[in-house]
Scaffold this motif. Structure first.
Motif, short mmCIF file in Angstrom:
data_model
loop_
_atom_site.label_atom_id
_atom_site.label_comp_id
_atom_site.label_asym_id
_atom_site.label_seq_id
_atom_site.Cartn_x
_atom_site.Cartn_y
_atom_site.Cartn_z
N PRO A 53 -94.12 -18.38 51.01
CA PRO A 53 -93.95 -17.48 52.15
C PRO A 53 -94.87 -17.81 53.32
CG PRO A 53 -95.06 -16.35 50.35
CD PRO A 53 -94.62 -17.69 49.83
N LYS A 54 -95.94 -18.54 53.08
CA LYS A 54 -96.83 -18.90 54.18
C LYS A 54 -96.19 -19.93 55.11
CE LYS A 54 -101.01 -17.57 51.84
NZ LYS A 54 -102.29 -17.92 51.30
N LYS A 55 -95.10 -20.54 54.67
CA LYS A 55 -94.40 -21.53 55.49
C LYS A 55 -93.16 -20.95 56.17
CE LYS A 55 -95.98 -25.42 52.72
NZ LYS A 55 -95.60 -26.54 51.86
N ALA A 56 -92.88 -19.67 55.95
CA ALA A 56 -91.67 -19.04 56.48
C ALA A 56 -91.91 -18.45 57.87
CB ALA A 56 -91.19 -17.95 55.53
N SER A 64 -97.53 -9.85 70.27
CA SER A 64 -98.16 -10.97 70.97
C SER A 64 -98.09 -12.21 70.09
CB SER A 64 -99.62 -10.64 71.28
OG SER A 64 -100.32 -11.79 71.70
N PRO A 65 -97.82 -13.37 70.68
CA PRO A 65 -97.79 -14.60 69.88
C PRO A 65 -99.13 -14.92 69.22
CG PRO A 65 -96.88 -14.99 72.07
CD PRO A 65 -97.45 -13.60 72.07
N SER A 66 -100.22 -14.35 69.75
CA SER A 66 -101.53 -14.63 69.17
C SER A 66 -101.82 -13.79 67.93
CB SER A 66 -102.63 -14.40 70.22
OG SER A 66 -102.66 -13.03 70.58
N VAL A 67 -100.97 -12.79 67.65
CA VAL A 67 -101.16 -11.97 66.45
C VAL A 67 -100.26 -12.52 65.36
CG1 VAL A 67 -100.97 -9.66 65.44
CG2 VAL A 67 -101.67 -9.92 67.84
N PRO A 68 -100.85 -13.09 64.32
CA PRO A 68 -100.04 -13.71 63.27
C PRO A 68 -99.47 -12.68 62.28
CG PRO A 68 -102.36 -13.96 62.75
CD PRO A 68 -102.29 -13.28 64.10
N VAL A 69 -98.40 -13.11 61.62
CA VAL A 69 -97.82 -12.34 60.51
C VAL A 69 -98.54 -12.82 59.26
CG1 VAL A 69 -95.75 -11.89 59.15
CG2 VAL A 69 -95.58 -12.10 61.64
N GLU A 70 -99.08 -11.89 58.46
CA GLU A 70 -99.78 -12.27 57.25
C GLU A 70 -99.00 -11.84 56.02
OE1 GLU A 70 -103.66 -10.50 56.81
OE2 GLU A 70 -102.94 -8.53 57.39
N SER A 90 -94.13 -9.49 50.90
CA SER A 90 -94.55 -8.32 51.66
C SER A 90 -95.43 -8.84 52.78
CB SER A 90 -95.31 -7.35 50.76
OG SER A 90 -95.83 -6.27 51.52
N VAL A 91 -95.05 -8.58 54.03
CA VAL A 91 -95.78 -9.11 55.17
C VAL A 91 -96.08 -7.99 56.16
CG1 VAL A 91 -94.68 -11.38 54.93
CG2 VAL A 91 -93.70 -9.71 56.50
N ARG A 92 -97.04 -8.25 57.04
CA ARG A 92 -97.37 -7.33 58.13
C ARG A 92 -98.08 -8.10 59.22
NH1 ARG A 92 -102.29 -3.91 55.37
NH2 ARG A 92 -103.80 -5.58 55.40
N CYS A 93 -98.20 -7.49 60.37
CA CYS A 93 -98.96 -8.11 61.45
C CYS A 93 -100.44 -8.03 61.11
CB CYS A 93 -98.69 -7.39 62.77
SG CYS A 93 -96.97 -7.53 63.31
N HIS A 94 -101.15 -9.12 61.37
CA HIS A 94 -102.59 -9.14 61.09
C HIS A 94 -103.29 -8.19 62.04
CE1 HIS A 94 -106.47 -10.61 59.84
NE2 HIS A 94 -106.79 -10.73 61.11
N SER A 95 -104.15 -7.35 61.49
CA SER A 95 -104.88 -6.38 62.30
C SER A 95 -106.30 -6.29 61.79
CB SER A 95 -104.20 -5.01 62.21
OG SER A 95 -105.00 -4.02 62.82
N PRO A 100 -101.35 -1.61 59.53
CA PRO A 100 -100.04 -1.90 60.11
C PRO A 100 -98.96 -1.81 59.03
CG PRO A 100 -101.35 -3.90 59.97
CD PRO A 100 -102.23 -2.77 59.54
N PRO A 101 -97.75 -1.42 59.42
CA PRO A 101 -96.67 -1.29 58.44
C PRO A 101 -96.25 -2.63 57.86
CG PRO A 101 -95.82 -0.99 60.65
CD PRO A 101 -97.31 -1.09 60.78
#
Length: 188
Positions: A53-56, A64-70, A90-95, A100-101
């Protein structure tokens, strides 16, 4: 000490939350990206490891493009019986703060070797404002506990509702079922 109005739990709150949660969970099982397919599109791929999933590239907008999905959690199984593993992520925006949901996706290997994994099913979207806990993948079943909110005024740090759910692979798709809401008199 006086209780705040939004912290008092009444049966009507539980029932309205259960109905709203059931509607959101039910809708999430039916709504998928237009290009999603739970069927394999390539029959030439050799069996191999589960998609990473880290490659998806997940369809999650973090503002923002600077906020990664983790990737918060993952599990793998061969749901469709084609000899290739799929990955539930299960992913979410890095905060740096808050909760974050989550979104919950099923990934299959890329159509050709070396291609990124692709999203083939969406179980939960971030706009549903839920947090996924206790993600488990066993056989053809995905189970989790979803934490949610009784109203938009409940702070995102402090979900006040929870429900256990599971998705079972049946007849070429994931079928969702939910356990009764804790404290409810009957299942919904």
């Amino acid at each position: 000490m006086t209780e705040l109005p939004h912290t008092r739990t009444r049966m009507v709150h539980w029932l309205s939350t259960a109905v709203a949660l059931a509607a959101v969970v039910g809708a999430s099982a039916l709504v998928q990206p237009t290009d999603a397919s739970a069927q394999p599109t390539s029959t030439t791929a050799a069996p191999g490891p589960a998609p990473d999933p880290k490659k998806a590239d997940f369809p999650v907008d973090c503002g923002s493009p600077s906020v990664p999905v983790e990737v918060v959690d993952k599990g793998s199984a061969d749901f469709d019986g084609d000899g290739r593993q799929e990955t539930v992520a299960s992913v979410r925006c890095h905060s740096g703060t808050g909760s974050p949901p989550n979104a919950l996706f099923v990934l299959a290997s890329g159509a050709r070797p070396g291609q990124a994994p692709r999203v083939v099913a969406t179980m939960l979207r971030t706009k549903e404002r839920m947090t996924v806990q206790d993600l488990r993948v066993s056989g053809r079943t995905v189970s989790a506990k979803l934490l949610g909110y009784s109203s938009p005024s409940v702070p995102s740090c402090c979900p006040d509702r929870q429900r256990k759910v599971k998705w079972e692979w049946k007849d070429g798709k994931f079928a969702l079922s939910a356990a009764p809401v804790p404290g409810s008199p009957k299942s919904i």
